[in-house]
Write a protein that holds these residues in place. Structure first.
Motif, PDB file in Angstrom:
ATOM      1  N   GLN A  52       4.902  -1.069 -26.888  1.00 43.62           N
ATOM      2  CA  GLN A  52       4.869  -2.500 -26.507  1.00 43.62           C
ATOM      3  C   GLN A  52       5.601  -3.152 -25.416  1.00 43.62           C
ATOM      4  O   GLN A  52       6.030  -4.841 -25.503  1.00 43.62           O
ATOM      5  CB  GLN A  52       5.125  -3.641 -27.688  1.00 43.62           C
ATOM      6  N   ALA A  53       6.726  -2.284 -25.275  1.00 52.61           N
ATOM      7  CA  ALA A  53       7.820  -3.008 -24.412  1.00 52.61           C
ATOM      8  C   ALA A  53       7.976  -2.100 -22.990  1.00 52.61           C
ATOM      9  O   ALA A  53       8.104  -0.306 -23.336  1.00 52.61           O
ATOM     10  CB  ALA A  53       8.994  -2.516 -25.463  1.00 52.61           C
ATOM     11  N   LEU A  54       8.007  -2.566 -21.758  1.00 53.76           N
ATOM     12  CA  LEU A  54       8.063  -1.300 -20.662  1.00 53.76           C
ATOM     13  C   LEU A  54       9.308  -1.807 -20.407  1.00 53.76           C
ATOM     14  O   LEU A  54       9.272  -3.164 -19.360  1.00 53.76           O
ATOM     15  CB  LEU A  54       7.148  -1.485 -20.003  1.00 53.76           C
ATOM     16  N   HIS A  55      10.469  -1.447 -19.651  1.00 58.13           N
ATOM     17  CA  HIS A  55      11.371  -1.535 -18.751  1.00 58.13           C
ATOM     18  C   HIS A  55      11.614  -1.107 -17.649  1.00 58.13           C
ATOM     19  O   HIS A  55      11.989   0.563 -18.306  1.00 58.13           O
ATOM     20  CB  HIS A  55      12.722  -1.548 -19.772  1.00 58.13           C
ATOM     21  N   LEU A  56      10.964  -0.959 -16.539  1.00 58.58           N
ATOM     22  CA  LEU A  56      11.386  -0.337 -15.179  1.00 58.58           C
ATOM     23  C   LEU A  56      12.297  -0.833 -13.899  1.00 58.58           C
ATOM     24  O   LEU A  56      12.261  -1.084 -13.105  1.00 58.58           O
ATOM     25  CB  LEU A  56       9.504  -0.596 -14.506  1.00 58.58           C
ATOM     26  N   ARG A  57      12.973  -2.387 -14.648  1.00 57.37           N
ATOM     27  CA  ARG A  57      14.566  -3.421 -13.941  1.00 57.37           C
ATOM     28  C   ARG A  57      15.317  -2.196 -13.033  1.00 57.37           C
ATOM     29  O   ARG A  57      15.351  -1.410 -13.627  1.00 57.37           O
ATOM     30  CB  ARG A  57      14.426  -4.018 -14.575  1.00 57.37           C
ATOM     31  N   ASN A  58      15.404  -2.608 -11.744  1.00 59.61           N
ATOM     32  CA  ASN A  58      16.307  -2.483 -11.377  1.00 59.61           C
ATOM     33  C   ASN A  58      15.950  -0.394 -11.183  1.00 59.61           C
ATOM     34  O   ASN A  58      17.632  -0.013 -11.180  1.00 59.61           O
ATOM     35  CB  ASN A  58      17.652  -2.648 -12.149  1.00 59.61           C
ATOM     36  N   ASN A  59      14.911  -0.353 -10.501  1.00 64.78           N
ATOM     37  CA  ASN A  59      14.912   1.200  -9.564  1.00 64.78           C
ATOM     38  C   ASN A  59      14.314   0.948  -8.209  1.00 64.78           C
ATOM     39  O   ASN A  59      14.314  -0.333  -7.524  1.00 64.78           O
ATOM     40  CB  ASN A  59      13.682   1.926 -10.703  1.00 64.78           C
ATOM     41  N   ASN A  60      13.395   1.930  -8.048  1.00 60.34           N
ATOM     42  CA  ASN A  60      13.141   1.538  -6.211  1.00 60.34           C
ATOM     43  C   ASN A  60      12.067   2.030  -6.409  1.00 60.34           C
ATOM     44  O   ASN A  60      11.226   2.547  -5.514  1.00 60.34           O
ATOM     45  CB  ASN A  60      13.753   2.596  -5.393  1.00 60.34           C
ATOM     46  N   PHE A  61      11.373   1.085  -7.451  1.00 61.97           N
ATOM     47  CA  PHE A  61       9.442   1.841  -7.471  1.00 61.97           C
ATOM     48  C   PHE A  61       8.779   0.614  -6.128  1.00 61.97           C
ATOM     49  O   PHE A  61       9.149  -0.115  -6.015  1.00 61.97           O
ATOM     50  CB  PHE A  61       9.364   1.408  -8.548  1.00 61.97           C
ATOM     51  N   SER A  62       7.811   1.104  -5.694  1.00 61.05           N
ATOM     52  CA  SER A  62       7.281   0.456  -4.320  1.00 61.05           C
ATOM     53  C   SER A  62       5.384   0.984  -4.931  1.00 61.05           C
ATOM     54  O   SER A  62       5.413   1.506  -5.526  1.00 61.05           O
ATOM     55  CB  SER A  62       7.729   1.654  -3.524  1.00 61.05           C
ATOM     56  N   GLY A  63       5.243   0.343  -3.987  1.00 58.67           N
ATOM     57  CA  GLY A  63       3.577  -0.308  -4.423  1.00 58.67           C
ATOM     58  C   GLY A  63       2.777  -0.673  -5.002  1.00 58.67           C
ATOM     59  O   GLY A  63       4.191  -1.799  -5.910  1.00 58.67           O
ATOM     60  N   GLU A  64       1.854  -0.937  -5.552  1.00 58.26           N
ATOM     61  CA  GLU A  64       1.257  -1.841  -6.030  1.00 58.26           C
ATOM     62  C   GLU A  64       1.062  -1.463  -7.448  1.00 58.26           C
ATOM     63  O   GLU A  64       1.890  -0.366  -7.785  1.00 58.26           O
ATOM     64  CB  GLU A  64      -0.073  -2.053  -6.194  1.00 58.26           C
ATOM     65  N   LEU A  65       1.083  -2.599  -8.601  1.00 55.86           N
ATOM     66  CA  LEU A  65       1.300  -1.262  -9.842  1.00 55.86           C
ATOM     67  C   LEU A  65      -0.237  -1.803 -10.111  1.00 55.86           C
ATOM     68  O   LEU A  65      -1.411  -2.305  -9.628  1.00 55.86           O
ATOM     69  CB  LEU A  65       1.058  -3.436 -11.018  1.00 55.86           C
ATOM     70  N   PRO A  66      -0.309  -0.544 -10.805  1.00 58.85           N
ATOM     71  CA  PRO A  66      -2.161  -0.184 -11.315  1.00 58.85           C
ATOM     72  C   PRO A  66      -2.607  -0.972 -12.250  1.00 58.85           C
ATOM     73  O   PRO A  66      -2.368  -1.297 -13.071  1.00 58.85           O
ATOM     74  CB  PRO A  66      -1.539   1.768 -11.753  1.00 58.85           C
ATOM     75  N   MET A  67      -4.143  -0.385 -11.758  1.00 56.07           N
ATOM     76  CA  MET A  67      -4.838  -1.588 -12.318  1.00 56.07           C
ATOM     77  C   MET A  67      -5.093  -1.214 -13.511  1.00 56.07           C
ATOM     78  O   MET A  67      -4.784  -2.056 -14.986  1.00 56.07           O
ATOM     79  CB  MET A  67      -6.551  -1.590 -11.472  1.00 56.07           C
ATOM     80  N   SER A  68      -4.685  -0.155 -13.877  1.00 54.54           N
ATOM     81  CA  SER A  68      -4.387  -0.440 -15.247  1.00 54.54           C
ATOM     82  C   SER A  68      -3.682  -0.126 -16.332  1.00 54.54           C
ATOM     83  O   SER A  68      -4.171   0.104 -17.639  1.00 54.54           O
ATOM     84  CB  SER A  68      -4.338   1.929 -15.455  1.00 54.54           C
ATOM     85  N   LEU A  69      -3.091  -0.631 -15.958  1.00 58.43           N
ATOM     86  CA  LEU A  69      -1.920  -1.540 -16.510  1.00 58.43           C
ATOM     87  C   LEU A  69      -2.653  -2.615 -17.429  1.00 58.43           C
ATOM     88  O   LEU A  69      -1.826  -3.012 -18.745  1.00 58.43           O
ATOM     89  CB  LEU A  69      -0.274  -1.933 -15.244  1.00 58.43           C
ATOM     90  N   GLN A  70      -3.376  -3.088 -17.595  1.00 64.56           N
ATOM     91  CA  GLN A  70      -4.424  -4.236 -18.040  1.00 64.56           C
ATOM     92  C   GLN A  70      -5.233  -3.519 -19.001  1.00 64.56           C
ATOM     93  O   GLN A  70      -5.169  -4.458 -20.160  1.00 64.56           O
ATOM     94  CB  GLN A  70      -5.189  -5.092 -17.199  1.00 64.56           C
ATOM     95  N   ASN A  71      -5.237  -1.827 -19.323  1.00 66.08           N
ATOM     96  CA  ASN A  71      -5.453  -1.587 -20.522  1.00 66.08           C
ATOM     97  C   ASN A  71      -4.760  -1.209 -21.492  1.00 66.08           C
ATOM     98  O   ASN A  71      -4.960  -1.612 -22.399  1.00 66.08           O
ATOM     99  CB  ASN A  71      -5.929  -0.055 -20.445  1.00 66.08           C
ATOM    100  N   CYS A  72      -2.878  -1.761 -21.449  1.00 61.59           N
ATOM    101  CA  CYS A  72      -1.663  -1.560 -22.629  1.00 61.59           C
ATOM    102  C   CYS A  72      -2.142  -2.976 -22.741  1.00 61.59           C
ATOM    103  O   CYS A  72      -1.483  -4.033 -23.307  1.00 61.59           O
ATOM    104  CB  CYS A  72      -0.453  -1.576 -21.410  1.00 61.59           C
TER     105      CYS A  72
END
Length: 373
Positions: A52-72
């Motif tokens: 229900q809550a996904l916090h990834l703010r202020n890191n160094n992630f790169s690339g595209e958001l995975p398509m599977s995120l729409q399953n959440c």
């Protein structure tokens, strides 16, 4: 695993995340913000159906958001701001994540149709923006975030979120569901401001600055009566400022600078209370707090001529005639009024006795009323 709340935020974690989220199918809250995590977000994140809550703010992630995120599909809050994500948003993220109330994509390198500030998206603001139903009311419509505690008890999770407010990232905790912002600044959006935005009457802040928007400002923005911040600066907007801006009674910050607006700033509204910098860079605008409009110049003090002097002398002479008569009338009125009453009481004994009897009667009445209490 039965883990439902994983908070590893504000540490010095680095390297990439392992691709093992399929083993955390009970996870409801995942907070990894403010670390040094790198690499791509693995596709197994889509296995978190209860997230229900996904916090990834202020890191160094790169690339595209995975398509599977729409399953959440249970997501209420998604914050990936201040990373290096690129590419397009998953196409079905808007259709599948029907509970999503907070989406922060700020300061990445996303591209495509739409962006939420400091990215590289282009195109028009979708006309279907009115479908952001959580913003069509001033009520708190944000779903509760619940996670399982002690294997059986469901506990409400009170989340917080950073929001850009008046130029600063500020954290909001209480009443998070009432913080209804749309920030699409510093992108390459073009076209007009869709009229459908007027349906979002719960909006508190609207920032469309530093884009390539054109056309006139829709008068229907005046329907957004909850607005406290409106920033349309640094675009190509033209035409007049709608008179409906007078309805924005809670507006505390306004910036319309550096457009092609023209005409008179609507008068009799709070618009005159803003600093002139809110309107600068629009050569065609006039009226307070800017320069007065042509034709509104007041008479200059140095335009008196001979006729004006004669008229002023007539006024002075007229005053000289009035005042002596006024003084005489006041004195005569006092003499006649005073002696008309007092002189009669002195001369007429019966009236004098009646007057003092009335005074005695009134004194007795007051005395009795006081002692009864």
């Amino acid at each position: 695993m039965v883990l439902s709340n994983l908070d590893l935020s504000n540490n010095l974690l680095s390297s990439e995340l392992p691709d093992c989220w399929m083993y955390f199918d009970k996870l409801s809250i995942l907070s990894l913000e403010n670390n040094n995590l790198t690499g791509k977000l693995s596709a197994s994140i889509g296995a978190l159906k209860k997230l229900q809550a996904l916090h990834l703010r202020n890191n160094n992630f790169s690339g595209e958001l995975p398509m599977s995120l729409q399953n959440c599909t249970s997501l209420v809050l998604l914050d990936v701001a201040y990373n290096s994500f690129t590419g397009y948003l998953p196409q079905r993220i808007g259709n599948n994540l029907t509970n999503l109330g907070i989406l922060s994509l700020r300061s990445n390198s996303f591209s495509g149709i739409l962006d939420l500030s400091h990215n590289h998206f282009s195109g028009k603001i979708p006309r279907c923006i009115y479908n952001l139903t959580a913003m069509t009311s001033t009520a708190d419509l944000l779903p509760d975030i619940l996670y399982q505690y002690d294997f059986s008890v469901l506990v409400t999770y009170f989340d917080s979120e950073f929001v850009m407010w008046k130029g600063k990232d500020q954290i909001f905790r209480n009443y998070l569901g009432q913080v209804k912002f749309i920030h699409m600044s510093n992108d390459m959006l073009e076209g007009g401001i869709p009229e459908g935005i007027s349906s979002l009457i719960g909006l508190v802040s609207l920032d469309l600055s530093s884009n390539k928007l054109n056309g006139s400002i829709t008068p229907k923005i005046g329907l957004l009566t909850a607005l406290e911040l409106l920033d349309l600066s640094s675009n190509n907007l033209s035409g007049a400022i709608p008179a409906t801006f007078a309805n924005l009674n809670f507006l505390g910050m306004l910036n319309l600078s550096y457009n092609h607006l023209s005409g008179r700033i609507p008068t009799g509204t709070l618009l005159q209370g803003f600093d002139a910098s809110a309107y600068m860079g629009n050569p065609g605008l006039c009226g307070a707090p800017l320069a007065i409009c042509p034709g509104d110049e007041p008479p200059s003090n140095n335009t008196w001529n001979g006729n004006d002097d004669v008229a002023q002398q007539d006024v002075n002479d007229h005053n000289d005639d009035i005042f002596p008569g006024l003084y005489i009338s006041v004195v005569l009125g006092f003499i006649i009024g005073f002696w008309g009453v007092c002189g009669t009481l002195v001369i007429k004994r019966s009236w004098r006795h009646a007057f003092f009897r009335t005074l005695d009667y009134m004194r007795d009445r007051v005395y009795v009323m006081i002692h009864r209490r």
